[in-house]
Scaffold this motif. Structure first.
Motif, PDB file in Angstrom:
ATOM      1  N   MET A   1       0.840  -1.188   0.000  1.00  0.00           N
ATOM      2  CA  MET A   1       0.000   0.000   0.000  1.00  0.00           C
ATOM      3  C   MET A   1       0.883   1.249   0.000  1.00  0.00           C
ATOM      4  O   MET A   1       1.807   1.367   0.800  1.00  0.00           O
ATOM      5  CB  MET A   1      -0.902  -0.017   1.235  1.00  0.00           C
ATOM      6  N   LYS A   2       0.619   2.175  -0.895  1.00  0.00           N
ATOM      7  CA  LYS A   2       1.402   3.403  -1.027  1.00  0.00           C
ATOM      8  C   LYS A   2       1.060   4.371   0.104  1.00  0.00           C
ATOM      9  O   LYS A   2      -0.104   4.608   0.393  1.00  0.00           O
ATOM     10  CB  LYS A   2       1.099   4.042  -2.378  1.00  0.00           C
ATOM     11  N   ILE A   3       2.104   4.919   0.710  1.00  0.00           N
ATOM     12  CA  ILE A   3       1.916   5.941   1.742  1.00  0.00           C
ATOM     13  C   ILE A   3       1.587   7.263   1.046  1.00  0.00           C
ATOM     14  O   ILE A   3       2.283   7.672   0.117  1.00  0.00           O
ATOM     15  CB  ILE A   3       3.176   6.082   2.618  1.00  0.00           C
ATOM     16  N   VAL A   4       0.541   7.924   1.502  1.00  0.00           N
ATOM     17  CA  VAL A   4       0.133   9.200   0.925  1.00  0.00           C
ATOM     18  C   VAL A   4       0.597  10.318   1.851  1.00  0.00           C
ATOM     19  O   VAL A   4       0.310  10.313   3.043  1.00  0.00           O
ATOM     20  CB  VAL A   4      -1.401   9.249   0.723  1.00  0.00           C
ATOM     21  N   ARG A   5       1.343  11.250   1.279  1.00  0.00           N
ATOM     22  CA  ARG A   5       1.905  12.374   2.032  1.00  0.00           C
ATOM     23  C   ARG A   5       1.409  13.698   1.459  1.00  0.00           C
ATOM     24  O   ARG A   5       0.883  13.746   0.357  1.00  0.00           O
ATOM     25  CB  ARG A   5       3.436  12.363   1.928  1.00  0.00           C
ATOM     26  N   CYS A   6       1.697  14.754   2.203  1.00  0.00           N
ATOM     27  CA  CYS A   6       1.488  16.102   1.680  1.00  0.00           C
ATOM     28  C   CYS A   6       2.363  16.240   0.428  1.00  0.00           C
ATOM     29  O   CYS A   6       3.528  15.817   0.434  1.00  0.00           O
ATOM     30  CB  CYS A   6       1.888  17.142   2.711  1.00  0.00           C
ATOM     31  N   GLY A   7       1.805  16.818  -0.626  1.00  0.00           N
ATOM     32  CA  GLY A   7       2.484  16.878  -1.916  1.00  0.00           C
ATOM     33  C   GLY A   7       3.870  17.497  -1.888  1.00  0.00           C
ATOM     34  O   GLY A   7       4.754  17.070  -2.628  1.00  0.00           O
ATOM     35  N   TRP A   8       4.089  18.494  -1.043  1.00  0.00           N
ATOM     36  CA  TRP A   8       5.387  19.173  -1.013  1.00  0.00           C
ATOM     37  C   TRP A   8       6.524  18.253  -0.587  1.00  0.00           C
ATOM     38  O   TRP A   8       7.687  18.536  -0.877  1.00  0.00           O
ATOM     39  CB  TRP A   8       5.347  20.406  -0.094  1.00  0.00           C
ATOM     40  N   SER A   9       6.214  17.151   0.089  1.00  0.00           N
ATOM     41  CA  SER A   9       7.265  16.302   0.672  1.00  0.00           C
ATOM     42  C   SER A   9       7.721  15.169  -0.233  1.00  0.00           C
ATOM     43  O   SER A   9       8.570  14.377   0.156  1.00  0.00           O
ATOM     44  CB  SER A   9       6.762  15.717   1.988  1.00  0.00           C
ATOM     45  N   GLU A  10       7.210  15.092  -1.426  1.00  0.00           N
ATOM     46  CA  GLU A  10       7.512  13.955  -2.301  1.00  0.00           C
ATOM     47  C   GLU A  10       8.797  14.116  -3.116  1.00  0.00           C
ATOM     48  O   GLU A  10       9.152  13.242  -3.889  1.00  0.00           O
ATOM     49  CB  GLU A  10       6.328  13.697  -3.244  1.00  0.00           C
ATOM     50  N   LYS A  11       9.532  15.209  -2.908  1.00  0.00           N
ATOM     51  CA  LYS A  11      10.719  15.508  -3.711  1.00  0.00           C
ATOM     52  C   LYS A  11      11.765  14.396  -3.660  1.00  0.00           C
ATOM     53  O   LYS A  11      12.294  13.987  -4.676  1.00  0.00           O
ATOM     54  CB  LYS A  11      11.318  16.830  -3.245  1.00  0.00           C
TER      55      LYS A  11
END
Length: 184
Positions: A1-11
């Motif tokens: 299962m993919k962990i979903v994070r705040c978009g800014w942290s995916e760098k």
């Protein structure tokens, strides 16, 4: 299962680790609060990612963010820091860090610790926001305005309202994780 994070942290992994392990988590110890004050003040005008990449260099250069030592830095130490390519070499920010270490200790004397002082602005508990998008996350709030003004009155430097709001997020005084984020 993919962990979903705040978009800014995916760098990259550095950002993901910071997001998952630190951002928005309440910090009550003065040492870590001071570390984030230093890092956030150096971030002014730059990206947080730039600061995170240099965090270990800052830690070494500023002796583990030991505010008691930093408060007594000499002009020779300022020059040493100005020649340290591992940090942001901005004389005004370096001098502000020394000044802020001195002011930090004054606040500690007045309130018993800095944590008690700063957390008083949010009644001692985190403000939990529930933003649905990054656009809903403010850069400043009335509380960050008030805290910044009070710090300025106490002669702190480089801690405007935007920097202070980022500090509040970093130290968990406010939790701005998006509603879909696994850290909410």
């Amino acid at each position: 299962m993919k962990i979903v994070r705040c978009g800014w942290s995916e760098k990259d992994d550095l950002y993901k680790k910071y997001h998952d392990d630190e951002w928005g988590k309440p910090v009550y110890d003065d040492e870590t609060i001071f570390e984030f004050l230093v890092l956030e003040s150096f971030q002014a005008g730059l990206s947080w990612y730039t600061i995170l990449k240099k965090r270990e260099n800052f830690k070494k250069a500023f002796e583990d963010f030991n505010y008691k030592k930093i408060a007594n830095y000499s002009e020779d130490k300022v020059e040493e820091l100005m020649n340290n390519a591992g940090i942001i070499r901005n004389r005004l920010k370096i001098l502000a860090t020394i000044n802020n270490a001195q002011r930090f200790q004054e606040v500690q004397k007045e309130f018993g610790n800095f944590s008690k002082y700063i957390w008083n602005f949010v009644d001692g508990k985190p403000i939990i926001n529930h933003p649905k998008t990054l656009q809903e996350v403010p850069a400043t709030t009335v509380i960050s305005d008030d805290l910044s003004k009070d710090l300025k009155k106490r002669r702190f430097k480089f801690l405007g309202s935007t920097v202070i709001y980022a500090h509040m997020q970093a130290t968990g005084m406010v939790n701005d994780h998006l509603v879909y984020c696994h850290c909410k």
